[in-house]
Design an enzyme around this catalytic site. Structure first.
Site, PDB file in Angstrom:
ATOM      1  N   CYS A  13       9.496  -1.637  -4.407  1.00 43.07           N
ATOM      2  CA  CYS A  13      10.448  -2.540  -3.756  1.00 43.07           C
ATOM      3  C   CYS A  13      10.697  -2.015  -2.338  1.00 43.07           C
ATOM      4  O   CYS A  13      11.376  -1.006  -2.154  1.00 43.07           O
ATOM      5  CB  CYS A  13      11.729  -2.571  -4.585  1.00 43.07           C
ATOM      6  SG  CYS A  13      12.908  -3.809  -4.074  1.00 43.07           S
ATOM      7  N   CYS A  46       4.522   4.221  12.139  1.00 42.30           N
ATOM      8  CA  CYS A  46       3.289   4.860  12.622  1.00 42.30           C
ATOM      9  C   CYS A  46       2.038   4.004  12.433  1.00 42.30           C
ATOM     10  O   CYS A  46       0.938   4.446  12.744  1.00 42.30           O
ATOM     11  CB  CYS A  46       3.098   6.204  11.934  1.00 42.30           C
ATOM     12  SG  CYS A  46       2.685   6.082  10.175  1.00 42.30           S
TER      13      CYS A  46
END
Length: 162
Positions: free
Chosen positions: A150, A82
């Site tokens: 991560c 998005c």
């Protein structure tokens, strides 16, 4: 007769074949699975919508790759689903894990939820706006916060700041 090893191997294999939407909650940006498949590449769909993880040190999945693990310019990392900015380059550090790692997200950019898949307990990180799976956060990052966000390289795009 089924032994423990056979049971665990079979259960793990079955679990890896199951795919479902990552989150059922309502987000600002929502699309049907068919719409997401038209918007995203197959590899990005697998990561963002099915919580797949690319191979370490490659940024690669299903023949598609992203070089964001080796990105060192000043700029902003955004959700590939998005375009919401999620991490600043100043928060990026070399974790040695093979995935882009950050000490903290941009304010209000991500959400988290418990992830108990694959017989482990982790905290999953998703885009606050579209719910796309970005990666996981761990408590083994650098001080002072001690966090390591991560992230999958394919879950993000990068734009330099000039």
């Amino acid at each position: 007769m089924i032994n423990r090893r056979t049971f665990l191997t079979t259960a793990a294999a079955a679990g890896s074949l199951m795919t479902a939407p990552v989150f059922a909650a309502a987000f600002e940006v929502t699309h049907s699975p068919a719409q997401w498949k038209r918007i995203l590449t197959p590899a990005r769909y697998a990561v963002l919508r099915e919580a797949a993880t690319e191979k370490a040190h490659t940024g690669s999945l299903m023949g598609e790759s992203s070089a964001l693990n080796d990105e060192h310019r000043v700029g902003t990392y955004s959700c590939a689903g998005c375009a919401l900015p999620v991490y600043a380059s100043q928060a990026k550090f070399e974790s040695g894990t093979g995935w882009p790692s950050f000490t903290a997200p941009l304010p209000g950019a991500v959400g988290t939820k418990a992830d108990n898949s694959f017989f482990s307990r982790r905290t999953e990180v998703h885009c606050r706006r579209c719910g796309g799976h970005l990666g996981h956060v761990f408590d083994d990052g650098p001080k002072p916060a001690g966090k390591r966000y991560c992230m999958n390289a394919l879950a993000m795009t990068f734009e330099t700041t000039y």
